[in-house]
Scaffold this active site. Structure first.
Site, PDB file in Angstrom:
ATOM      1  CG  ASP A  37       2.656   5.411 -12.169  1.00 43.61           C
ATOM      2  OD1 ASP A  37       3.779   5.552 -12.662  1.00 43.61           O
ATOM      3  OD2 ASP A  37       2.376   5.619 -10.996  1.00 43.61           O
ATOM      4  CG  HIS A  71      -4.300   0.182 -10.608  1.00 45.16           C
ATOM      5  ND1 HIS A  71      -3.983  -0.386  -9.384  1.00 45.16           N
ATOM      6  CD2 HIS A  71      -3.603  -0.522 -11.544  1.00 45.16           C
ATOM      7  CE1 HIS A  71      -3.122  -1.367  -9.566  1.00 45.16           C
ATOM      8  NE2 HIS A  71      -2.879  -1.478 -10.852  1.00 45.16           N
ATOM      9  CG  ASP A 118      -3.171  -7.062 -12.038  1.00 46.76           C
ATOM     10  OD1 ASP A 118      -3.325  -6.896 -13.253  1.00 46.76           O
ATOM     11  OD2 ASP A 118      -2.255  -6.533 -11.383  1.00 46.76           O
TER      12      ASP A 118
HETATM   13  C1  LIG Z   1      -3.515  -3.071 -14.578  1.00 47.05           C
HETATM   14  C2  LIG Z   1      -2.202  -3.121 -13.822  1.00 47.05           C
HETATM   15  O1  LIG Z   1      -2.464  -3.509 -12.471  1.00 47.05           O
HETATM   16  O2  LIG Z   1      -1.370  -4.157 -14.336  1.00 47.05           O
HETATM   17  N1  LIG Z   1      -1.535  -1.832 -13.873  1.00 47.05           N
HETATM   18  C3  LIG Z   1      -0.181  -1.789 -13.348  1.00 47.05           C
HETATM   19  C4  LIG Z   1       0.381  -0.387 -13.340  1.00 47.05           C
HETATM   20  C5  LIG Z   1       1.833  -0.433 -12.930  1.00 47.05           C
HETATM   21  C6  LIG Z   1       2.436   0.957 -12.830  1.00 47.05           C
HETATM   22  N2  LIG Z   1       3.840   0.862 -12.486  1.00 47.05           N
HETATM   23  C7  LIG Z   1       4.361   2.150 -12.067  1.00 47.05           C
HETATM   24  C8  LIG Z   1       5.810   2.066 -11.683  1.00 47.05           C
HETATM   25  C9  LIG Z   1       6.314   3.437 -11.204  1.00 47.05           C
HETATM   26  N3  LIG Z   1       7.720   3.380 -10.962  1.00 47.05           N
HETATM   27 ZN   LIG Z   2      -1.157  -5.442 -12.687  1.00 45.66          ZN
END
Ligand SMILES: CC(O)(O)NCCCCNCCCN
Ligand SMILES: [Zn+2]
Length: 671
Positions: A96, A139, A176
């Site tokens: 992702d 992440h 977050d």
């Molecule tokens: C910085 C943050 O924490 O907001 N990053 C969030 C990433 C979310 C990814 N979603 C993937 C969904 C797969 N189906």
């Molecule tokens: Zn997030």
């Protein structure tokens, strides 16, 4: 410059996403507009004029290598020269995350911005600040990009602060809505970095679907206890849920840890309207979450943007955060209905998991380690992943609406004081002039309150009433009075204010002294008295006597009462005036008193009236410093409070929680 606390922030040139040719996998939600709408809102609200804008810079290799491996950095270095095909290939090895020829440059700017902010705060150039950066960071791991993140901005900032400034203890608060597993892995065996994260989890059904995100992952080896995961197993969490986690988990542990620096992974996808988080907390909650962290580390706080994808709530949440960093009064939080059952289960489990590591939790009521309804997916194999994916596809969040956060106006005068003639007025405070017309109050005072008092008492009281009038008209934010008889003044003030229609007083009385009964029964005044006297049996819904075995000299017991009792009660009472009274001979130490004075400014838009007894004249300076918005000094690392004190506080909470459910920290036994 015009503020006592300059809160700088930065902008980085946003990379034009791969929108050029529409077959490039450009991210749909982590878009450049996130920064332009946030910055635009700051400008529109006049906040950029009140901040200093720090220059940005690219991080150098050595800084990135504080967290990431050489091979990973080398690999990312190749991306600017890759074709779109190669980029897609490169991206597939991570989860992702989207690579664009320009993202390496932006990722270095994001890290560099965070480090510029850390430099400015730790060199004392600014009090605090916020870095508005893209791409986010929490992440990304030592050798992997993930979840829109390339380099771990905040983890690098923490290592940088330790290496360059010898910072001993760093608190990282990650609000977050996603778990910053990259930060967790970086510091899981490091006791000098306390990482706190709440995150949408839904029993591992929500991305990134890690068992490592659950409440029982507390850190390893030396780092055991220094990793706090609060899983949200339901969506729709509200302000009450967030506040109860701060009051019953984060703040007690954070104060015990006593950090020298606070870093915030400031993701705003935990706000209402965000389709990733699907939570219902309103943007003004971030004004309070920020403020509650600002009396740690003497206010040294660096907030770094992570997620936040609803452009409306993101912009509002960023403004709420920056306004608090600038020292503006906090907005009132209304209809705090208390935490939901799922939150109580999470609270209970997190506190049970950390009991052995933190003395503030040691005497918490015997937390049954009941198995919460965790339908844990076995270590997520592919089939489970599909299940998780399917789960996410099913939801169809409806459009959320919420009110615009209320305006937060700073009165012209911050602190006004009423002092006997011989006492010097503290700098930056405004003395209520003795020529103040005593007219309107004098007669009522004579008749109603002070039949046989001497004129100086009457004059002082009339001036105190003038302070209250000025707070009511928002001409001043807070007030301080040094009076001959604090107890008598307290009683008159409560009667005077309670007589007004929509007034609600939160009376915090530190030290011994009897609170007249009629004050308590008016249903508009909530009284918390912290003393060494055992007055427990007189408690009622509106009178909360906290009895500390060693009296107010016991900082640990006092702090525990402050977080697990006083804060939740104050939020739920939502007063229009806070009356803080220091009874003579209370024994409370100045720093504890200053921390209390600071925390109470969370309520009533900062309208706090402090009453000191004349022989406590030495407290005028330290109290005024806090009322003027300076951060309270640290309490030091707190030892365990006395068992009997902790038990007394628990007894109070269990007696009161039926009426004040923000006090709840465990799920009720019944189904
Ligand atoms: C910085 C943050 O924490 O907001 N990053 C969030 C990433 C979310 C990814 N979603 C993937 C969904 C797969 N189906
Ligand atoms: Zn997030």
């Amino acid at each position: 410059q015009r503020q006592t606390s300059d809160a700088p922030f930065f902008m980085i040139p946003t990379a034009p996403e791969g929108g050029a040719n529409n077959n490039s996998p450009a991210c749909k939600i982590e878009v450049p507009e996130r920064l332009t709408v946030s910055h635009g809102a700051l400008v529109r609200n006049g906040l950029t004029d009140r901040c200093i804008c720090l220059p940005v810079r690219e991080a150098v290799d050595a800084e990135i290598l504080l967290v990431h491996s050489e091979e990973y950095l080398e690999a990312v270095k190749q991306t600017p020269h890759m074709t779109l095909e190669d980029l897609k290939e490169f991206t597939l090895q991570y989860g992702d995350v989207y690579f664009h020829p320009n993202i390496y440059h932006c990722a270095k700017l994001a890290v560099g911005s965070a480090l510029q902010l850390v430099d400015s705060v730790l060199m004392g150039k600014v009090k605090n600040g916020m870095a508005l950066v893209r791409p986010p960071g929490h992440h990304s791991m030592r050798s992997a990009a993930n979840g829109f993140c390339v380099f771990n901005n905040v983890a690098i900032a923490a290592q940088y602060a330790k290496q360059k400034y010898g910072v001993k203890r760093i608190l990282i608060v990650d609000w977050d809505i996603h778990h910053g597993q990259g930060v967790q892995y970086c510091f899981e065996d490091d006791p000098s970095v306390l990482y706190f994260s709440w995150h949408r989890y839904e029993h591992q059904k929500f991305w990134p679907n890690l068992k490592d995100s659950d409440y029982d992952i507390v850190g390893k080896g030396e780092g055991a206890g220094f990793n706090i995961n609060v899983p949200w197993n339901k969506v729709g969490m509200e302000n009450s849920d967030y506040l109860s986690v701060f009051c019953h988990v984060l703040l007690p542990i954070a104060y015990e840890f006593c950090p020298d620096l606070v870093l915030v992974c400031a993701g705003f996808d935990s706000a209402i309207g965000d389709l990733e988080g699907e939570m219902c907390a309103t943007p003004d909650i971030f004004a309070h979450l920020t403020y509650l962290l600002m009396n740690l580390a003497e206010g040294k706080l660096c907030a770094v943007l992570e997620g936040g994808y609803n452009l409306t709530s993101l912009a509002q949440s960023v403004c709420q955060t920056v306004q608090t960093l600038l020292g503006d009064p906090l907005p009132p939080l209304t209809n705090l209905t208390g935490p939901c059952r799922s939150t109580l289960e999470s609270l209970q489990c997190v506190r049970a998991a950390h009991r052995q590591h933190w003395s503030c939790l040691r005497h918490a009521v015997d937390l049954p380690t009941f198995e919460i309804s965790t339908i844990r997916i076995k270590s997520s194999g592919e089939e489970n992943k599909d299940e998780a994916e399917v789960w996410e596809e099913q939801k169809s969040p409806e459009e959320k609406i919420w009110p615009e956060p209320p305006k937060r106006v700073s009165p012209r005068v911050c602190s006004a004081v009423v002092l006997p003639d011989g006492v010097v007025c503290p700098d930056a405070c405004e003395r209520l002039s003795s020529s103040e017309d005593l007219g309107p109050h004098l007669l009522t005072l004579k008749k109603d309150f002070l039949k046989d008092a001497d004129d100086s008492a009457v004059t002082a009281l009339s001036r105190v009433f003038s302070l209250i009038d000025k707070m009511k008209n928002n001409e001043i934010r807070n007030g301080l009075a040094l009076v001959g008889d604090a107890a008598m003044t307290m009683t008159c003030v409560v009667q005077h204010v309670a007589a007004e229609v929509d007034s609600r007083v939160f009376l915090v009385c530190v030290g011994n002294g009897n609170i007249p009964g009629h004050i308590i029964e008016d249903g508009k005044t909530l009284v918390v008295q912290i003393s060494g006297e055992d007055t427990e049996e007189q408690g009622s819904k509106y009178y909360v006597p906290v009895c500390l075995k060693k009296g107010c000299t016991d900082t640990s017991g006092f702090a525990q009462a402050m977080f697990s009792l006083l804060l939740p009660l104050g939020y739920q009472h939502n007063p229009s005036l806070v009356l803080l009274v220091r009874m003579p001979g209370s024994g409370v130490c100045d720093i504890m008193w200053q921390q209390l004075t600071a925390l109470l400014q969370s309520f009533a838009q900062g309208h706090t009236l402090v009453l000191l007894q004349e022989d406590d004249k030495a407290c005028v300076g330290p109290t005024a410093s806090i009322l003027l918005g300076n951060p309270a000094p640290p309490l030091g690392q707190l030892p365990a409070s006395l068992k009997e004190d902790a038990e007394a506080v628990e007894r109070l909470r269990s007696r009161l929680q039926a009426d004040w459910n923000l006090l709840l920290a465990t799920a009720p036994e019944n189904g």
